[in-house]
Design an enzyme around this catalytic site. Structure first.
Site, PDB file in Angstrom:
ATOM      1  N   GLU A  33       0.871  -1.173   0.000  1.00 58.12           N
ATOM      2  CA  GLU A  33       0.000   0.000   0.000  1.00 58.12           C
ATOM      3  C   GLU A  33       0.910   1.225   0.000  1.00 58.12           C
ATOM      4  OE1 GLU A  33      -2.774   0.360   3.260  1.00 58.12           O
ATOM      5  OE2 GLU A  33      -3.549   2.255   2.441  1.00 58.12           O
ATOM      6  N   ARG A 257       5.306 -13.018   9.492  1.00 61.84           N
ATOM      7  CA  ARG A 257       5.935 -11.742   9.196  1.00 61.84           C
ATOM      8  C   ARG A 257       7.285 -11.662   9.930  1.00 61.84           C
ATOM      9  NH1 ARG A 257       2.687  -7.705   9.518  1.00 61.84           N
ATOM     10  NH2 ARG A 257       4.183  -6.140  10.159  1.00 61.84           N
ATOM     11  N   LYS A 267       4.409   0.691   8.927  1.00 64.25           N
ATOM     12  CA  LYS A 267       4.535   2.010   8.311  1.00 64.25           C
ATOM     13  C   LYS A 267       3.868   3.063   9.181  1.00 64.25           C
ATOM     14  CE  LYS A 267       3.668   0.150   3.784  1.00 64.25           C
ATOM     15  NZ  LYS A 267       2.267  -0.254   3.919  1.00 64.25           N
TER      16      LYS A 267
HETATM   17  P1  ATP Z   1       2.620  -2.034   7.494  1.00 61.91           P
HETATM   18  O1  ATP Z   1       1.830  -2.327   8.727  1.00 61.91           O
HETATM   19  O2  ATP Z   1       4.057  -1.836   7.753  1.00 61.91           O
HETATM   20  O3  ATP Z   1       2.014  -0.955   6.675  1.00 61.91           O
HETATM   21  P2  ATP Z   1       1.407  -3.844   5.742  1.00 61.91           P
HETATM   22  O4  ATP Z   1       1.362  -5.318   5.724  1.00 61.91           O
HETATM   23  O5  ATP Z   1       0.139  -3.119   6.015  1.00 61.91           O
HETATM   24  O6  ATP Z   1       2.548  -3.399   6.690  1.00 61.91           O
HETATM   25  P3  ATP Z   1       1.616  -3.501   2.956  1.00 61.91           P
HETATM   26  O7  ATP Z   1       2.120  -2.336   2.204  1.00 61.91           O
HETATM   27  O8  ATP Z   1       0.192  -3.836   2.853  1.00 61.91           O
HETATM   28  O9  ATP Z   1       2.017  -3.263   4.440  1.00 61.91           O
HETATM   29  O10 ATP Z   1       2.518  -4.779   2.680  1.00 61.91           O
HETATM   30  C1  ATP Z   1       2.932  -5.226   1.420  1.00 61.91           C
HETATM   31  C2  ATP Z   1       3.373  -6.651   1.564  1.00 61.91           C
HETATM   32  O11 ATP Z   1       4.458  -6.741   2.471  1.00 61.91           O
HETATM   33  C3  ATP Z   1       2.265  -7.516   2.108  1.00 61.91           C
HETATM   34  O12 ATP Z   1       2.161  -8.666   1.299  1.00 61.91           O
HETATM   35  C4  ATP Z   1       2.702  -7.849   3.495  1.00 61.91           C
HETATM   36  O13 ATP Z   1       2.276  -9.111   3.851  1.00 61.91           O
HETATM   37  C5  ATP Z   1       4.218  -7.740   3.419  1.00 61.91           C
HETATM   38  N1  ATP Z   1       4.763  -7.354   4.721  1.00 61.91           N
HETATM   39  C6  ATP Z   1       4.509  -6.252   5.428  1.00 61.91           C
HETATM   40  N2  ATP Z   1       5.157  -6.253   6.615  1.00 61.91           N
HETATM   41  C7  ATP Z   1       5.860  -7.417   6.651  1.00 61.91           C
HETATM   42  C8  ATP Z   1       6.731  -8.022   7.609  1.00 61.91           C
HETATM   43  N3  ATP Z   1       7.016  -7.446   8.767  1.00 61.91           N
HETATM   44  N4  ATP Z   1       7.269  -9.216   7.300  1.00 61.91           N
HETATM   45  C9  ATP Z   1       7.012  -9.798   6.127  1.00 61.91           C
HETATM   46  N5  ATP Z   1       6.186  -9.296   5.195  1.00 61.91           N
HETATM   47  C10 ATP Z   1       5.629  -8.117   5.440  1.00 61.91           C
HETATM   48 MG    MG Z   2      -1.281  -2.093   5.366  1.00 61.05          MG
END
Ligand code: ATP
Ligand code: MG
Length: 552
Positions: A33, A257, A267
């Site tokens: 995102e 994760r 983020k």
């Molecule tokens: P954040 O909470 O940091 O915004 P998110 O999962 O909401 O994390 P996205 O931008 O939706 O962020 O994530 C893109 C991809 O990265 C998704 O497929 C997610 O599963 C993966 N991802 C995000 N954080 C992690 C993590 N800590 N370890 C492994 N994969 C991750």
């Molecule tokens: Mg997210």
């Protein structure tokens, strides 16, 4: 890494599918995102998704999951692309969930037409109330049995902007007694009168994650939609939409994760640090963002090696930050040229070396590199800077560095013997006087003297000055997220130490951004992006040795 590695569970699945011919082409996607900069957790997902198609053929799409206009920005889209490229991966297609808004709208119409979705005018509180609990079934909303025609009309009016934010929503009509709360008539569209970074004001209704993600996967014919474990309970809904819409059967798989000690990894939280000026920006060298790690001096290879080593698990775990540091240390040990820099200087005067004379010594750049990294010229003179901590007025036991009467080798140069030292009114040592032994020159030593200690130095007359920034972990506790109170209470107040005036070898004025340097005995450093020829700035990437012990 040449040793044979065992397959992770996703590779096993894929090898099985390839054997049975389930898919013609393996297609994965990385779906960030664009609501912030990517972090090391994303790097793990990037390495996994791109790594699979590198290994098994097929391709990986980069899909921006941009269905929330309020939080998303083009700045983030650009930084995310830059970071993926920097890691060394290439996507096949650059796609945006927002490009599918028309198709997603059509999917919603199809559900309404099948009697599987309805417009609900209940308030958020009412909907929460009606949801029930995991042990008690939900209650139907008063609007659940609206006719298909009425729903089609209301949904069109939602789209046309006739209603304000939150007035009504579109819900899937599934199962109010499902043990999976997400199946109890989940919201699939909401009204948001907001400007979207790509579609502008074309839309005022936006699909929810669950109604956008799987369908976007399906539109792209993603075979393996890999996400983190929080989405396990979403899988049933993912499959339900795809079944009811009768579209390409993408499948979701979940892995654990990455969680790192002394780090927060979301983020949203990293954004708080940025917005509250607790760090200098998304790329602050203390941040676990890819851009922060890059600025700190991490190489793409070291990050990929780290992701390789931690592997892919099905259960949550917490990885030691020291493993990440180990990976960059290993990498820099092979690649970084060695140089001398004095961070806490004290003057050393060589009493028997002629004032004004200069001698050029030759230093090997990298004893760990195959070609030794070539050599460089190091100017030597009668006044040097050495590290304050390398002198002890009253030496401890087993002290092999400078002390009154003691001998030590100056790296790449001569053995010196301490004859005297000066102190100021406060009792601080201000100057050390030594005699050098002319026959002891490194590489052609005929003095027959053996010394145990070697210290680094810089010729005072030739030295350049630089600002040096030393970093420590950003948080004082292992899991700032799981402590009481706000995670920001656990910020390490000493996470950055700035040395305004360090002395460096003159060759370092040619130091290049993106290359690592070992400051002998002090750690690995890189040129900061704020560095200029007038004001050189170095960041310490990592110390030479582990600074703190991993827990047993
Ligand atoms: P954040 O909470 O940091 O915004 P998110 O999962 O909401 O994390 P996205 O931008 O939706 O962020 O994530 C893109 C991809 O990265 C998704 O497929 C997610 O599963 C993966 N991802 C995000 N954080 C992690 C993590 N800590 N370890 C492994 N994969 C991750
Ligand atoms: Mg997210």
């Amino acid at each position: 890494m040449s040793e044979e590695k065992s397959l992770n569970f996703i590779e096993e699945l894929i090898e099985n599918d390839l054997r049975t011919g389930k898919y013609e082409t393996l297609v994965t996607r990385f779906p960030p995102e664009p609501n912030g900069y990517l972090h090391i957790g994303h790097a793990k997902a990037i390495c996994l998704n791109f790594g699979l198609t590198q290994k098994y053929g097929g391709y990986t799409n980069l899909r921006f999951d941009d269905t929330n206009p309020v939080t998303e920005k083009t700045e983030y889209v650009n930084s995310q692309q830059e970071d993926i490229k920097w890691l060394g991966f290439n996507w096949k297609n650059e796609l945006y969930a927002s490009d599918y808004f028309d198709q997603l709208y059509a999917f919603a119409l199809k559900l309404i037409t099948k009697g599987l979705a309805y417009v609900d005018h209940s308030t958020a509180e009412e909907i929460a109330e009606q949801k029930g609990t995991p042990t008690a079934p939900g209650k139907p909303s008063a609007y659940r049995n609206r006719s298909i025609a009425e729903n089609l009309d209301l949904f069109a009016r939602m789209k046309n902007g006739e209603f304000g934010d939150g007035v009504c929503i579109l819900r899937a009509k599934i199962d109010l007694s499902s043990p999976n709360m997400l199946m109890r008539d989940p919201i699939i569209y909401r009204i948001k009168h907001a400007n979207h970074h790509r579609t502008g004001n074309a839309w005022c209704i936006y699909p929810m994650y669950d109604f956008a993600h799987g369908q976007s996967d399906s539109i792209e014919q993603i075979t393996h939609s890999i996400c983190t474990l929080e989405y396990v309970s979403h899988r049933e809904l993912y499959d339900w939409f795809i079944d009811e819409l009768e579209i390409f059967p993408s499948k979701q798989y979940e892995f654990a994760r990455l969680n790192l000690t002394y780090t927060v990894m979301s983020k949203r939280k990293l954004m708080q640090l940025v917005n509250e000026n607790l760090v200098s920006g998304w790329d602050d060298p203390r941040m676990p963002t890819i851009s922060g790690l890059r600025r700190r001096g991490y190489s793409p290879e070291s990050i990929k090696e780290f992701c390789e080593r931690i592997g892919i698990a099905k259960r949550e775990n917490l990885i030691e930050l020291s493993l990440l540091e180990f990976c960059i240390r290993e990498d820099l040990n092979k690649s970084a040229n060695r140089v001398m820099a004095v961070l806490d200087p004290i003057k050393l005067v060589i009493t028997n070396f002629q004032t004004g004379k200069e001698e050029i010594l030759i230093g090997e750049n990298n004893p760990e590199a195959e070609d030794k990294g070539g050599t460089r010229e190091i100017p030597f003179s009668n006044e040097l800077w050495i590290e304050r901590e390398d002198f002890m007025e009253e030496p401890a036991k087993k002290w092999f560095r400078l002390a009154p009467g003691a001998l030590v080798r100056l790296k790449h140069a001569y053995i010196v013997k301490c004859e005297d030292f000066k102190k100021d009114a406060n009792g601080n040592v201000t100057e050390i006087h030594c005699a050098y032994i002319p026959e002891s020159k490194s590489g052609e030593d005929t003095s027959g003297i053996n010394v145990k200690g070697t210290i680094h130095w810089v010729s005072a007359r030739h030295a350049k000055t630089a600002e040096v920034r030393l970093y420590d972990r950003l948080f004082t506790v292992e899991s700032p997220d799981s402590e009481d109170g706000d995670f920001k209470e656990y910020l390490n107040p000493d996470s950055m130490q700035v040395i305004k005036q360090a002395y460096i070898e003159p060759c370092l004025t040619q130091a290049k951004q993106g290359l690592g340097y070992q400051f002998i005995r002090k750690g690995y450093f890189c040129v900061d992006k704020d560095s200029t020829p007038e004001q050189l700035i170095f960041n310490r990437t990592v110390g030479l040795k582990e600074a703190w012990k991993p827990k047993a």
